[in-house]
Every structure is written in C-alpha cells, then in structure tokens.
Design an enzyme around this catalytic site. Structure first.
Site, PDB file in Angstrom:
ATOM      1  N   ARG A 145       0.827  -1.211   0.000  1.00 15.23           N
ATOM      2  CA  ARG A 145       0.000   0.000   0.000  1.00 15.23           C
ATOM      3  C   ARG A 145       0.857   1.255   0.000  1.00 15.23           C
ATOM      4  O   ARG A 145       0.493   2.283  -0.552  1.00 15.23           O
ATOM      5  CB  ARG A 145      -0.983  -0.018   1.196  1.00 15.23           C
ATOM      6  CG  ARG A 145      -1.845   1.226   1.282  1.00 15.23           C
ATOM      7  CD  ARG A 145      -3.159   0.999   2.044  1.00 15.23           C
ATOM      8  NE  ARG A 145      -2.993   0.260   3.295  1.00 15.23           N
ATOM      9  CZ  ARG A 145      -2.398   0.734   4.397  1.00 15.23           C
ATOM     10  NH1 ARG A 145      -1.920   1.955   4.410  1.00 15.23           N
ATOM     11  NH2 ARG A 145      -2.291  -0.023   5.472  1.00 15.23           N
TER      12      ARG A 145
ATOM     13  N   TYR B 295     -17.516  16.772 -14.891  1.00 14.16           N
ATOM     14  CA  TYR B 295     -17.793  15.342 -15.060  1.00 14.16           C
ATOM     15  C   TYR B 295     -18.794  14.898 -13.972  1.00 14.16           C
ATOM     16  O   TYR B 295     -18.523  15.090 -12.784  1.00 14.16           O
ATOM     17  CB  TYR B 295     -16.495  14.536 -14.974  1.00 14.16           C
ATOM     18  CG  TYR B 295     -16.730  13.057 -14.824  1.00 14.16           C
ATOM     19  CD1 TYR B 295     -17.247  12.311 -15.877  1.00 14.16           C
ATOM     20  CD2 TYR B 295     -16.468  12.411 -13.623  1.00 14.16           C
ATOM     21  CE1 TYR B 295     -17.492  10.962 -15.731  1.00 14.16           C
ATOM     22  CE2 TYR B 295     -16.711  11.064 -13.476  1.00 14.16           C
ATOM     23  CZ  TYR B 295     -17.225  10.340 -14.528  1.00 14.16           C
ATOM     24  OH  TYR B 295     -17.474   9.007 -14.375  1.00 14.16           O
TER      25      TYR B 295
ATOM     26  N   ASP C 197      -8.692  18.964 -14.419  1.00 15.06           N
ATOM     27  CA  ASP C 197      -8.979  17.620 -14.921  1.00 15.06           C
ATOM     28  C   ASP C 197      -8.608  17.608 -16.403  1.00 15.06           C
ATOM     29  O   ASP C 197      -9.267  18.259 -17.223  1.00 15.06           O
ATOM     30  CB  ASP C 197     -10.469  17.298 -14.704  1.00 15.06           C
ATOM     31  CG  ASP C 197     -10.850  15.880 -15.127  1.00 15.06           C
ATOM     32  OD1 ASP C 197     -10.115  15.284 -15.935  1.00 15.06           O
ATOM     33  OD2 ASP C 197     -11.896  15.374 -14.657  1.00 15.06           O
TER      34      ASP C 197
ATOM     35  N   LYS D 104      -9.213   6.162 -19.161  1.00 14.06           N
ATOM     36  CA  LYS D 104      -9.547   6.636 -20.504  1.00 14.06           C
ATOM     37  C   LYS D 104      -8.337   6.498 -21.439  1.00 14.06           C
ATOM     38  O   LYS D 104      -7.941   5.387 -21.730  1.00 14.06           O
ATOM     39  CB  LYS D 104     -10.087   8.060 -20.412  1.00 14.06           C
ATOM     40  CG  LYS D 104     -11.109   8.267 -19.271  1.00 14.06           C
ATOM     41  CD  LYS D 104     -12.380   7.459 -19.461  1.00 14.06           C
ATOM     42  CE  LYS D 104     -13.281   7.426 -18.232  1.00 14.06           C
ATOM     43  NZ  LYS D 104     -13.674   8.698 -17.664  1.00 14.06           N
TER      44      LYS D 104
HETATM   45  C1  LIG Z   1     -14.121   9.146 -16.414  1.00 16.25           C
HETATM   46  C2  LIG Z   1     -13.802  10.501 -15.926  1.00 16.25           C
HETATM   47  C3  LIG Z   1     -13.526  10.735 -14.571  1.00 16.25           C
HETATM   48  C4  LIG Z   1     -13.625   9.651 -13.511  1.00 16.25           C
HETATM   49  O1  LIG Z   1     -12.721   8.625 -13.714  1.00 16.25           O
HETATM   50  P1  LIG Z   1     -13.000   7.074 -13.316  1.00 16.25           P
HETATM   51  O2  LIG Z   1     -11.751   6.414 -13.748  1.00 16.25           O
HETATM   52  O3  LIG Z   1     -14.229   6.662 -14.040  1.00 16.25           O
HETATM   53  O4  LIG Z   1     -13.199   7.044 -11.834  1.00 16.25           O
HETATM   54  C5  LIG Z   1     -13.192  12.028 -14.199  1.00 16.25           C
HETATM   55  N1  LIG Z   1     -13.139  13.029 -15.094  1.00 16.25           N
HETATM   56  C6  LIG Z   1     -13.408  12.842 -16.402  1.00 16.25           C
HETATM   57  C7  LIG Z   1     -13.340  13.989 -17.345  1.00 16.25           C
HETATM   58  C8  LIG Z   1     -13.752  11.573 -16.862  1.00 16.25           C
HETATM   59  O5  LIG Z   1     -14.043  11.390 -18.151  1.00 16.25           O
END
Ligand SMILES: *Cc1c(COP(=O)(O)O)cnc(C)c1O
Length: 373
Positions: A47, A99, A170, A195
C-alpha cells in the site's frame, strides 16, 4: 526529451538481476527487511509503495511536466484525494458542467464537510465574486464532459494566484499530448487513467500530478497511502505498457475526430457539432491558445426528437453504445439519460469517443444511421 520518448522510457526500468528489457511485475505485497531493520530494496509494504507503481508515477509526472505523480485505483479516487486533502470547512469552486461522477461525489460525500459552488468558471466576474476568505481550491475541466466547453486555464490561474487559491485541472479529455495544464498555471493535474492512458477499455485508474512538492502535496500522498485507493501492480504494469503508445494513439484519435467533426458539420441532419478543433466552436481561439491539438472527443446534436437520437444510436454499428471514452474502439452515447434528471445536457445530443478505426468506415456507418431519421 520529447513526449514520445518520455512515454516509452520514463516508466520502464530494465531489471538489474535478469536483464529483462521490460520491467517485471512485482506482485509481492511485502518486502524483506535488512539486518539493520531497514528496507534495502526501498519498499516496505504494497500500500505504501511498489516498483510498478513507482514506474507508473515517474512516467505520469514527466508526461505532464510535473515533479511527482500519485496514482489511484480510479479517476474518482484521485479526485476524492484532492477533496480529502482540504481542511474541513474549505470553500471550493467547481465548474457547472463538471464530469457528473465527480460532481455527484462532491454533493453526496462532501456536503457538511466542504462548502462548494458550481459555477461557470469562465465567467471572470462571477468567479471573482464567488471567491470568499475560506476559498481554497478552484477546479477546472477543459475540454469539459460532455459539452466540450473550454476554460481559459491561464486566466483562471491568474485569479487563483491573486487570492492564493489552489488550481486543479482535470486533463482527462485532452491528455498531455494535447494540453499541459501545469504549464498554463495549474498546481495539480488530475486524470482518469481509465480513458486514454489505459486506452483499451480494460482497466481503471486515476492520477494526480503536481507542479511542486508542497505541504498540500504531502497531504495528498497521505490520503493515497493511508486511504489506500491505490492501483494494483498489474494495473500499473498495464498502464505503463499502454502509455508507451499514448502519443501515437492520441494522434490517431485527433485525426479521426477532426475529420468526423468536419463531416458531421456539413451533414443536413446534424444541428450542431461541438469540437474544439472547429472554427465554429465558441471558444476556438482560447482552445488554440492553450491546446497543441484538440483531442478525440466530440458531441453533436441532431435535428430531431429524443426518439430520433435513440434511433441513430441504436442503428449505428461500428460505434458501440456505451459510456466511457479513450479506448481504441469508437463509442457513442446519449449523454442526458446517463447523467440523470438534473442534467443540462441537451436531449438531442450524442457524445462520441472517436476510435482508431479507419475514418471512411466510421463516416459510412454514421451516415447510414443518420439516414434512418
Ligand atoms: C471518467 C472521468 C472521470 C472519472 O474517472 P474514473 O476512472 O471513471 O473514476 C473524471 N473526469 C473525467 C473527465 C472523466 O471522463
């Protein structure tokens, strides 16, 4: 080093013992101590740290031009670490089209702990007006999900700095290939590694990358280690492996997205295409000033009812009807029905994650689906 070189080399450590060119996966949760009680390998417990996670964090930090990265088991866990790192009672300002998963997290889990305002962060006057003595953080997401709004990161950063407020961006949609927010004035960059970093729709992960090692960053590290929402060694390995091709994959996504956006813009059944690489995008100039290229995500509205939109989504074949983005396969999604009743997303909007199939096949498929309405 250029980003293609960083992507391949920054996260890979040739194994000293076996001379394996690709870094081995270390699954062990625990590491042997030395006679002096120390940790000669530099690791103690899974961890707290793991060689594959270290490799991942090194490449992530370098890709964004930061000094350090912290990786998490999902993008939402990375976002949560930011909110948990703040003093209770801190006021935070977030974008009104954030998001939805993170917007819900803030509303569901931080009510009564943090004060928050969801506003149009691009409205400079409104932003200035909402800043209070206890405002500690501004969050931006650009391009935003799913409306692909562009936030002028330099402008927001100038305001944040005036008031000694932290700025988080983000950068999931853009990836460091298209945009590097730390260079534009953000203090920390956040990613859903699920992503484009993962890129194959088969793992979940998240990341934070910092411009400087501050006391706040140490707190974020504590949330990571003590909170324990860390990625597994396998996921770290897969991420490092996928990141090696990130620059080339993203370039392919961008090329296809630009061509598809230009095609749809001319289509008689399409009302509007939202893509930051189109001159018709309301913030095209801002996009050009802060992005190197415009990413693989686009949204479009059709001339028709919600039923027509569904018909298009249901009759399309190559684009899978599913949420998420950034994988090699194209996805299409009726966003309003995913986001729930309080969404501001138009009901005739479809969001597309443009994949790496041949553009001619994608265009033929979408044209065929549009011909049914
Ligand atoms: C998918 C996404 C998230 C969250 O990520 P997860 O891996 O699904 O927890 C946050 N911000 C954006 C812009 C996203 O597309």
């Amino acid at each position: 080093m250029k980003i293609e070189t960083i992507a391949i080399h920054a996260g890979n450590h040739t194994d000293e013992q076996s001379k394996a060119v690709v870094q081995p996966i270390i699954l062990s949760t625990t590491f042997e101590r030395g006679a002096d009680g120390g940790y000669p390998g530099g690791y103690m417990y899974g961890r707290a740290g793991n060689p594959n996670r270290k490799a991942l964090e090194q490449v992530l930090a370098q890709l964004e031009g930061g000094v350090e990265a912290a990786s998490f088991s999902s993008g939402n866990a990375a976002g949560m670490a930011i909110f948990q790192s703040l003093q209770p009672g801190t006021h935070i300002i977030l974008p009104d089209d954030m998001y939805h998963g993170l917007r819900n997290q803030v509303k569901q889990l931080f009510t009564g702990i943090l004060e928050f305002d969801f506003i149009d962060v691009n409205d400079k006057a409104l932003l200035q007006q909402r800043i209070k003595s206890n405002t500690g953080l501004i969050w931006v997401e650009t391009p935003s999900n799913p409306l692909l709004k562009i936030t002028d990161v330099r402008k927001v950063s100038a305001i944040a700095k005036q008031h000694n407020i932290k700025l988080v961006c983000d950068n999931t949609f853009a990836t460091p290939i298209c945009q590097q927010p730390l260079e534009l004035g953000a203090d920390v960059v956040m990613h859903s590694a699920t992503k484009y970093f993962g890129g194959h729709s088969d793992l979940m992960g998240g990341a934070l990358i910092t411009k400087e090692k501050t006391e706040w960053w140490e707190k974020i590290r504590q949330v990571q280690e003590s909170g324990g929402a860390i990625p597994s060694p396998m996921d770290c390995y897969y991420l490092v492996r996928s990141i090696k091709t990130l620059p080339y994959r993203v370039r392919g996504h961008i090329q296809n997205a630009q061509l598809l956006a230009e095609h749809l813009e001319k289509h008689p059944k399409v009302e509007k295409v939202i893509y930051p690489g189109l001159a018709s995008h309301p913030q095209y100039e801002v996009a050009k000033s802060q992005m190197k290229s415009f990413g693989g995500m686009l949204s479009f509205t059709i001339k028709g009812s919600e039923d027509d939109v569904r018909k298009v989504a249901n009759s399309i074949q190559l684009f899978t009807q599913a949420t998420s983005l950034g994988g090699v396969e194209s996805l299409i999604e009726h966003r309003a029905s995913v986001e729930g009743p309080d969404t501001k997303t138009p009901r005739n909007l479809l969001r597309v994650s443009v994949g790496l199939e041949h553009i001619d096949d994608l265009i033929a498929d979408i044209d065929r689906a549009l011909s049914f309405i």
